[in-house]
Design a protein around this motif. Structure first.
Motif, PDB file in Angstrom:
ATOM      1  N   LYS A 390       0.837  -1.210   0.000  1.00  0.00           N
ATOM      2  CA  LYS A 390       0.000   0.000   0.000  1.00  0.00           C
ATOM      3  C   LYS A 390       0.865   1.251   0.000  1.00  0.00           C
ATOM      4  O   LYS A 390       0.601   2.215  -0.710  1.00  0.00           O
ATOM      5  CB  LYS A 390      -0.920   0.002   1.233  1.00  0.00           C
ATOM      6  N   GLU A 391       1.912   1.218   0.835  1.00  0.00           N
ATOM      7  CA  GLU A 391       2.817   2.377   0.931  1.00  0.00           C
ATOM      8  C   GLU A 391       3.550   2.599  -0.393  1.00  0.00           C
ATOM      9  O   GLU A 391       3.724   3.729  -0.836  1.00  0.00           O
ATOM     10  CB  GLU A 391       3.818   2.173   2.073  1.00  0.00           C
ATOM     11  N   GLU A 392       3.989   1.488  -1.035  1.00  0.00           N
ATOM     12  CA  GLU A 392       4.672   1.586  -2.329  1.00  0.00           C
ATOM     13  C   GLU A 392       3.748   2.168  -3.399  1.00  0.00           C
ATOM     14  O   GLU A 392       4.154   3.002  -4.204  1.00  0.00           O
ATOM     15  CB  GLU A 392       5.174   0.201  -2.773  1.00  0.00           C
ATOM     16  N   GLU A 393       2.483   1.702  -3.395  1.00  0.00           N
ATOM     17  CA  GLU A 393       1.491   2.214  -4.345  1.00  0.00           C
ATOM     18  C   GLU A 393       1.302   3.717  -4.157  1.00  0.00           C
ATOM     19  O   GLU A 393       1.244   4.475  -5.119  1.00  0.00           O
ATOM     20  CB  GLU A 393       0.139   1.510  -4.135  1.00  0.00           C
ATOM     21  N   LYS A 394       1.208   4.114  -2.871  1.00  0.00           N
ATOM     22  CA  LYS A 394       0.990   5.530  -2.532  1.00  0.00           C
ATOM     23  C   LYS A 394       2.168   6.379  -3.023  1.00  0.00           C
ATOM     24  O   LYS A 394       1.983   7.429  -3.644  1.00  0.00           O
ATOM     25  CB  LYS A 394       0.829   5.670  -1.012  1.00  0.00           C
ATOM     26  N   LYS A 395       3.395   5.885  -2.761  1.00  0.00           N
ATOM     27  CA  LYS A 395       4.599   6.622  -3.179  1.00  0.00           C
ATOM     28  C   LYS A 395       4.663   6.740  -4.700  1.00  0.00           C
ATOM     29  O   LYS A 395       4.993   7.791  -5.245  1.00  0.00           O
ATOM     30  CB  LYS A 395       5.862   5.911  -2.655  1.00  0.00           C
ATOM     31  N   GLU A 396       4.355   5.621  -5.373  1.00  0.00           N
ATOM     32  CA  GLU A 396       4.404   5.605  -6.836  1.00  0.00           C
ATOM     33  C   GLU A 396       3.390   6.599  -7.414  1.00  0.00           C
ATOM     34  O   GLU A 396       3.682   7.313  -8.373  1.00  0.00           O
ATOM     35  CB  GLU A 396       4.103   4.188  -7.349  1.00  0.00           C
ATOM     36  N   GLN A 397       2.195   6.631  -6.802  1.00  0.00           N
ATOM     37  CA  GLN A 397       1.150   7.553  -7.233  1.00  0.00           C
ATOM     38  C   GLN A 397       1.594   9.003  -7.044  1.00  0.00           C
ATOM     39  O   GLN A 397       1.409   9.841  -7.928  1.00  0.00           O
ATOM     40  CB  GLN A 397      -0.134   7.272  -6.422  1.00  0.00           C
ATOM     41  N   GLU A 398       2.209   9.260  -5.877  1.00  0.00           N
ATOM     42  CA  GLU A 398       2.693  10.619  -5.582  1.00  0.00           C
ATOM     43  C   GLU A 398       3.782  11.047  -6.568  1.00  0.00           C
ATOM     44  O   GLU A 398       3.816  12.182  -7.019  1.00  0.00           O
ATOM     45  CB  GLU A 398       3.223  10.691  -4.139  1.00  0.00           C
ATOM     46  N   MET A 399       4.684  10.080  -6.903  1.00  0.00           N
ATOM     47  CA  MET A 399       5.759  10.364  -7.856  1.00  0.00           C
ATOM     48  C   MET A 399       5.198  10.685  -9.240  1.00  0.00           C
ATOM     49  O   MET A 399       5.642  11.612  -9.912  1.00  0.00           O
ATOM     50  CB  MET A 399       6.721   9.176  -7.957  1.00  0.00           C
ATOM     51  N   LEU A 400       4.188   9.906  -9.661  1.00  0.00           N
ATOM     52  CA  LEU A 400       3.567  10.134 -10.966  1.00  0.00           C
ATOM     53  C   LEU A 400       2.903  11.508 -11.026  1.00  0.00           C
ATOM     54  O   LEU A 400       2.989  12.213 -12.020  1.00  0.00           O
ATOM     55  CB  LEU A 400       2.527   9.043 -11.253  1.00  0.00           C
ATOM     56  N   GLU A 401       2.243  11.864  -9.907  1.00  0.00           N
ATOM     57  CA  GLU A 401       1.582  13.168  -9.841  1.00  0.00           C
ATOM     58  C   GLU A 401       2.611  14.297  -9.850  1.00  0.00           C
ATOM     59  O   GLU A 401       2.406  15.336 -10.471  1.00  0.00           O
ATOM     60  CB  GLU A 401       0.698  13.250  -8.593  1.00  0.00           C
ATOM     61  N   ALA A 402       3.730  14.072  -9.134  1.00  0.00           N
ATOM     62  CA  ALA A 402       4.783  15.099  -9.055  1.00  0.00           C
ATOM     63  C   ALA A 402       5.468  15.313 -10.412  1.00  0.00           C
ATOM     64  O   ALA A 402       5.890  16.415 -10.748  1.00  0.00           O
ATOM     65  CB  ALA A 402       5.808  14.708  -8.009  1.00  0.00           C
ATOM     66  N   GLN A 403       5.576  14.220 -11.208  1.00  0.00           N
ATOM     67  CA  GLN A 403       6.237  14.297 -12.511  1.00  0.00           C
ATOM     68  C   GLN A 403       5.421  15.076 -13.541  1.00  0.00           C
ATOM     69  O   GLN A 403       5.966  15.644 -14.475  1.00  0.00           O
ATOM     70  CB  GLN A 403       6.503  12.888 -13.056  1.00  0.00           C
ATOM     71  N   GLN A 404       4.089  15.077 -13.357  1.00  0.00           N
ATOM     72  CA  GLN A 404       3.236  15.791 -14.305  1.00  0.00           C
ATOM     73  C   GLN A 404       3.374  17.297 -14.108  1.00  0.00           C
ATOM     74  O   GLN A 404       3.195  17.793 -12.995  1.00  0.00           O
ATOM     75  CB  GLN A 404       1.771  15.367 -14.115  1.00  0.00           C
ATOM     76  N   PRO A 405       3.702  18.068 -15.166  1.00  0.00           N
ATOM     77  CA  PRO A 405       3.870  19.518 -15.000  1.00  0.00           C
ATOM     78  C   PRO A 405       2.550  20.185 -14.612  1.00  0.00           C
ATOM     79  O   PRO A 405       1.495  19.831 -15.133  1.00  0.00           O
ATOM     80  CB  PRO A 405       4.345  19.982 -16.382  1.00  0.00           C
ATOM     81  N   GLN A 406       2.638  21.108 -13.682  1.00  0.00           N
ATOM     82  CA  GLN A 406       1.450  21.823 -13.217  1.00  0.00           C
ATOM     83  C   GLN A 406       1.106  22.935 -14.208  1.00  0.00           C
ATOM     84  O   GLN A 406       1.905  23.840 -14.441  1.00  0.00           O
ATOM     85  CB  GLN A 406       1.699  22.431 -11.824  1.00  0.00           C
ATOM     86  N   PRO A 407      -0.088  22.906 -14.837  1.00  0.00           N
ATOM     87  CA  PRO A 407      -0.442  23.941 -15.809  1.00  0.00           C
ATOM     88  C   PRO A 407      -0.763  25.272 -15.134  1.00  0.00           C
ATOM     89  O   PRO A 407      -1.155  25.307 -13.975  1.00  0.00           O
ATOM     90  CB  PRO A 407      -1.681  23.356 -16.497  1.00  0.00           C
ATOM     91  N   SER A 408      -0.567  26.372 -15.887  1.00  0.00           N
ATOM     92  CA  SER A 408      -0.932  27.696 -15.362  1.00  0.00           C
ATOM     93  C   SER A 408      -2.447  27.839 -15.393  1.00  0.00           C
ATOM     94  O   SER A 408      -3.146  27.024 -15.993  1.00  0.00           O
ATOM     95  CB  SER A 408      -0.295  28.782 -16.222  1.00  0.00           C
ATOM     96  N   ILE A 409      -2.988  28.910 -14.803  1.00  0.00           N
ATOM     97  CA  ILE A 409      -4.440  29.126 -14.746  1.00  0.00           C
ATOM     98  C   ILE A 409      -5.020  29.216 -16.153  1.00  0.00           C
ATOM     99  O   ILE A 409      -6.051  28.626 -16.461  1.00  0.00           O
ATOM    100  CB  ILE A 409      -4.772  30.408 -13.946  1.00  0.00           C
ATOM    101  N   PHE A 410      -4.294  29.933 -17.082  1.00  0.00           N
ATOM    102  CA  PHE A 410      -4.789  30.108 -18.445  1.00  0.00           C
ATOM    103  C   PHE A 410      -4.807  28.758 -19.178  1.00  0.00           C
ATOM    104  O   PHE A 410      -5.738  28.444 -19.899  1.00  0.00           O
ATOM    105  CB  PHE A 410      -3.902  31.106 -19.206  1.00  0.00           C
ATOM    106  N   GLU A 411      -3.739  27.961 -18.956  1.00  0.00           N
ATOM    107  CA  GLU A 411      -3.654  26.637 -19.608  1.00  0.00           C
ATOM    108  C   GLU A 411      -4.776  25.723 -19.134  1.00  0.00           C
ATOM    109  O   GLU A 411      -5.344  24.957 -19.898  1.00  0.00           O
ATOM    110  CB  GLU A 411      -2.297  25.985 -19.318  1.00  0.00           C
ATOM    111  N   GLU A 412      -5.077  25.814 -17.823  1.00  0.00           N
ATOM    112  CA  GLU A 412      -6.140  24.988 -17.233  1.00  0.00           C
ATOM    113  C   GLU A 412      -7.475  25.309 -17.882  1.00  0.00           C
ATOM    114  O   GLU A 412      -8.241  24.425 -18.253  1.00  0.00           O
ATOM    115  CB  GLU A 412      -6.227  25.239 -15.719  1.00  0.00           C
ATOM    116  N   LYS A 413      -7.753  26.626 -18.004  1.00  0.00           N
ATOM    117  CA  LYS A 413      -9.034  27.051 -18.591  1.00  0.00           C
ATOM    118  C   LYS A 413      -9.134  26.587 -20.047  1.00  0.00           C
ATOM    119  O   LYS A 413     -10.156  26.113 -20.511  1.00  0.00           O
ATOM    120  CB  LYS A 413      -9.165  28.569 -18.500  1.00  0.00           C
TER     121      LYS A 413
END
Length: 462
Positions: A390-413
């Motif tokens: 469970k902990e490994e799954e959680k870490k892997e999920q967090e890593m995948l989320e962290a790797q995805q670039p965070q879009p700006s507000i305009f990009e999101e819209k």
């Protein structure tokens, strides 16, 4: 107390219910923090036949373990066994639509789900599907086909079947005891984890777990479980024979078996006598140890021969299936004097008594390392393993989320607008594209999926 610190195994047996609390130390070994034990009153041959009494016994064992460890138990991993468990070998295949694409986890899931469609006897359900080895386009002995090219994917499966009502009754008892069910494990597999080394599993070994109501068998070869069986005889039938043969009460018969019992009658002399107090002022009974050993011997021979028949059914005489590691005996019945010698004599295979100290910390209490607690220790190990995953799954999920670039507000819209337009145009997307867009975490095996469904059933039950 942090919930993730401790792991709890609950062994619901025919003669006793054991709650065991453990924790993994910094060296990867398991420390047993507390044990609670109570007499099992509502279970017969591994099957619950009195819900109320079983709940009371579980609560008593849990309370004792909590006091012993100074910890509060909230969730447990439970072992399932019983005379209703059986196993079978099955081969199945799928023809892939596009052989030019590599084999993926999805193909293996489709193949495993196909096995679940096998027609079972009324009231039975497949609870465990274990792939043994794969074949890709006729190429045999493949252990991991993911990433390979091929049109036809075949596999040999070890399928474990049980009566779903019996398993649900155990789940209901656990939930009614105020506990959360975090996992269900086959007891022979739990015992195997506790007493067998990886080398033995690779070489080939038969584990015999002699309990009160049943004798469980698990055969490993090349590190994979190849055969499981539950024989509906255990230590209780030996006690019953002593009770009938010597005309004494059950409590005295059990004490005689534990203190003076032997599986080999040749060692006792005719003049060795034990005196049993008579009931309510009656004359004491005198029983010769030779007679006692004869009674025990005949029943133990019957149990061992039944187990040996299962080992023969697996085909251990074939060169490819040879069990180099021999036999390992564990469970409460393994403590019977001269049992090892008798098993070696009947089967002609190397035998040892299995103590559950394979993964325990060196300073573990002697009481926890007796064969009687093999299943409970195995369930604690299973619980620790589930937490780690469970902990490994959680870490892997967090890593995948962290790797995805965070879009700006305009990009999101902009993305939201585009997505809305795309959905209006077309509601369907191809499964391949859909799969690519999802962050991939570790794949759940069939047994974990079955357990999730089983847990939902218990939560929704009245």
């Amino acid at each position: 107390m942090e919930e993730k610190d401790i792991a709890v195994g609950l062994d619901i047996g025919t003669t006793k219910i054991v709650a065991m609390i453990g924790r993994q130390n910094e060296y990867g070994k398991v420390e047993i923090l507390g044990i609670g034990k109570s007499k099992s009153l509502g279970v017969h041959r591994g099957v619950v036949n009195n819900i109320t009494q079983t709940i009371q016994s579980i609560q008593q064992a849990v309370q004792e373990a909590e006091v012993d460890a100074g910890e509060k138990i909230e969730e447990v991993v439970v072992g399932i066994a019983g005379q209703h468990i059986r196993s079978l070998q099955h081969s199945d295949y799928i023809t892939r639509a596009n052989p030019e694409e590599v084999i993926s986890e999805r193909d293996i899931d489709i193949l495993c789900n196909q096995v679940h469609k096998l027609v079972m006897l009324p009231g039975e359900e497949i609870i465990h599907v274990l792939p043994q080895e794969y074949k890709v386009d006729g190429q045999a002995e493949i252990t991991e086909p993911i990433g390979m090219y091929g049109g036809r994917l075949e596999a040999n499966f070890h399928v474990v079947v049980g009566q779903i009502s019996s398993i649900r009754n155990i789940g209901r008892c656990v939930k009614s005891s105020g506990l959360e069910l975090s996992g269900v494990t086959l007891e022979p597999l739990a015992s195997a984890n506790a007493v067998l080394s990886q080398e033995e599993k690779e070489a080939g070994v038969a584990l015999i777990d002699i309990g009160g109501g049943t004798t469980d068998l698990a055969i490993f070869k090349d590190g994979i479980i190849r055969h499981t069986a539950v024989i509906p005889f255990g230590g209780n039938v030996i006690t019953e024979d002593i009770k009938e043969g010597c005309s004494i009460i059950e409590k005295q018969a059990e004490l005689l078996k534990v203190k003076f019992g032997s599986a080999w009658p040749g060692e006792n002399k005719d003049n060795e006598i034990v005196s049993i107090p008579g009931l309510r002022g009656r004359e004491p009974k005198e029983i010769t140890l030779k007679n006692l050993s004869k009674i025990i011997h005949f029943r133990v021979v019957e149990i061992v021969e039944q187990v040996y028949l299962e080992i023969k059914n697996y085909g251990h005489e074939e060169q490819k299936k040879k069990l180099i590691g021999g036999i390992v005996i564990t469970g409460g019945g393994a403590q019977l004097k001269h049992l090892k010698q008798l098993v070696e004599y009947i089967t002609g295979m190397d035998t040892r008594i299995g103590y559950p100290n394979e993964h325990l910390a060196g300073d573990s209490d002697e009481e926890t390392t007796i064969p009687m607690y093999a299943t409970a220790v195995g369930l604690v190990l299973n619980s620790i393993d589930k937490r780690r995953k469970k902990e490994e799954e959680k870490k892997e999920q967090e890593m995948l989320e962290a790797q995805q670039p965070q879009p700006s507000i305009f990009e999101e819209k902009e993305a939201e607008t585009e997505e809305g337009e795309a959905l209006e145009k077309n509601h369907e997307t191809s499964p391949q594209k859909e799969e690519r867009r999802e962050p991939r975490g570790p794949r759940k095996n069939i047994f974990e999926k079955w357990f999730d469904n089983f847990k939902d059933f218990l939560d929704n039950a009245e």
